[in-house]
Design an enzyme around this catalytic site. Structure first.
Site, PDB file in Angstrom:
ATOM      1  CB  SER A 110       0.375   2.584  -4.037  1.00 14.23           C
ATOM      2  OG  SER A 110      -0.573   2.089  -3.113  1.00 14.23           O
TER       3      SER A 110
ATOM      4  CG  HIS B  36      -5.366   3.005  -3.524  1.00 13.29           C
ATOM      5  ND1 HIS B  36      -5.758   2.012  -2.662  1.00 13.29           N
ATOM      6  CD2 HIS B  36      -4.278   2.541  -4.184  1.00 13.29           C
ATOM      7  CE1 HIS B  36      -4.912   0.983  -2.766  1.00 13.29           C
ATOM      8  NE2 HIS B  36      -4.019   1.278  -3.690  1.00 13.29           N
TER       9      HIS B  36
END
Length: 464
Positions: A316, A402
């Site tokens: 990410s 997340h």
């Protein structure tokens, strides 16, 4: 969304509603072309609200209204919507009267009836217009795009905020997770859908059809959520790479391998699924979250089809790291109190030469070892400690997403994205969030309830 796709959508909507607009029902309304524009709009809206002639007639009138709205330029659309909100909003006199009756009532049963009436009075008539569009061909897509426009016009047309909020409420109920359908997208999917993947990819731009083909090879997976009212439009999609071990460089991950035989062999041996791109495809659904459900559903699909997979992780970006650093450096330069530990302020000062008008480096591989250590330390501290103002949630939006889903900050990757956008966002740093299936719920509860962030020992060791 590109202008090409917007034009196609508008053309499709106009075509879908043209026949309804020209139906005898609409022609029989006695529409007077000599009326002023506002008078015509009032008459059209009033006719839609009247619901004369049953559902078919109401549908035809809504199609005519929508068709004419789509022909307006941007200023005309805002003008129309202001009229809709200002003249067809809540009847405040009626609300005040019902409230006065409620205060005067001395019977619980009477008050209960008045509360029902009050709820009805608080529903603006323009909501009925919005609901009417829901039944038209591509009407759901029309409303999603309308909200995207309203969000884009927030500064230019603040008076339309009430319409945007009302529309968000409607869309949130229509796009409940129970109505969504998970589909895998492959190279054999319709070309129109593949075009939309290229247009909607928001994290790592798809450079060409060859690039897209690599991302849909047999060692890759792509899944998207769809809604029955928008069957050809992905709402959100995720790209997954099947690899051995946790990946740390997005360019290497996206580039993949060229030999299909080698790919198939590697896929059968892969032990890790890396989620490397999650893109929201519809700007009009901003704030209506189903990304967490997407990841969990995709994990379930992968476990079923590829039981040899042992790890599920992301690669990410850290999009707000540089923004946060710049704010802290500005506060330090103004001699303002930052509330940061002295070690963090010292590391920020050491990194200042990378952020000025003439930075000493413009890409990760040109950074000294000492500077690299400072950046890694600051990145770890930022992900673990930087919070949104007045809240106990992570400052970084991707981290918050997340961590809310129960992931753990697993590993930081130096030079994970060496391209210009990677340098601009986070000096090339990327992060792996690990979805440890046995701890997802515990991590989620700890983060949402107490603001506690799950972090691996390897990342903790980067702190000083």
């Amino acid at each position: 969304m590109s202008q090409t796709f917007l034009d196609k959508t508008l053309d499709n909507l106009r075509g879908a509603w043209r026949e309804l607009r020209e139906s005898p029902v609409v022609r029989g309304l006695g529409f007077d072309e000599s009326q002023t524009r506002h008078d015509r709009w009032r008459k059209q809206i009033t006719d839609c609200l009247a619901r004369r002639g049953g559902a078919v007639s109401a549908r035809a009138r809504a199609a005519a209204l929508g068709h004419d709205f789509l022909r307006l330029d941007e200023a005309g659309k805002r003008d129309f919507l202001h009229l809709l909100v200002n003249e067809f909003g809540v009847d405040r006199d009626r609300v005040a009267a019902v409230m006065a009756d409620w205060v005067a009532a001395d019977d619980l049963a009477e008050r209960a009836l008045l509360e029902t009436e009050l709820r009805s009075a608080l529903v603006p008539p323009f909501r009925k217009i919005l609901k009417e569009f829901n039944s038209l061909p591509q009407g759901v897509k029309f409303l999603v795009d309308l909200r995207a426009d309203l969000l884009r016009w927030r500064k230019a047309a603040p008076g339309l905020a009430i319409l945007e909020r009302d529309l968000k409420t409607l869309l949130a109920s229509w796009f409940d997770i129970g109505f969504l359908e998970l589909q895998r997208i492959t190279w054999n999917s319709p070309a129109a859908l593949l075009e939309k993947l290229i247009a909607y990819e928001a994290v790592h731009a798809i450079q060409s059809w060859d690039d897209l083909k690599r991302r849909l090879a047999s060692d890759r997976r792509c899944f998207a959520f769809f809604h029955p009212g928008m069957p050809n439009e992905p709402l959100i999609f995720v790209e997954v790479a099947l690899v051995n071990g946790i990946a740390g460089n997005v360019d290497v991950l996206i580039q993949g391998r060229d030999q299909e035989t080698d790919i198939k062999e590697k896929t059968s041996d892969a032990d890790t699924a890396i989620f490397y791109s999650i893109s929201n495809a519809q700007a009009g659904l901003a704030g209506i979250s189903f990304g967490d459900f997407l990841i969990k559903r995709v994990v379930g699909e992968l476990q079923r089809d590829l039981p040899h997979l042992k790890q599920f992780a992301t690669l990410s970006p850290i999009p707000a790291l540089r923004t946060w650093m710049d704010r802290q450096l500005d506060a330090i330069a103004r001699e303002q109190e930052t509330g940061l530990p002295k070690t963090v302020e010292a590391a920020l000062r050491d990194c200042q030469e990378l952020t000025g008008l003439t930075p000493t480096a413009g890409k990760p591989d040109a950074v000294s070892e000492q500077m690299r250590g400072n950046i890694e330390f600051l990145c770890a501290w930022y992900l673990m400690n930087a919070k949104r103002p007045g809240m106990e949630t992570a400052f970084d939006p991707v981290a918050h997403f997340h961590l809310s889903n129960g992931a753990r900050i697993e590993r930081l990757n130096w030079n994970g994205n060496g391209k210009e956008n990677g340098w601009t966002q986070s000096f090339g740093m990327m992060v792996n969030y690990l979805y440890d299936l046995s701890n997802i719920e515990k991590n989620h509860e700890s983060y949402v309830g107490q603001g506690k962030i799950a972090v691996s020992s390897g990342v903790k060791r980067l702190l000083r």
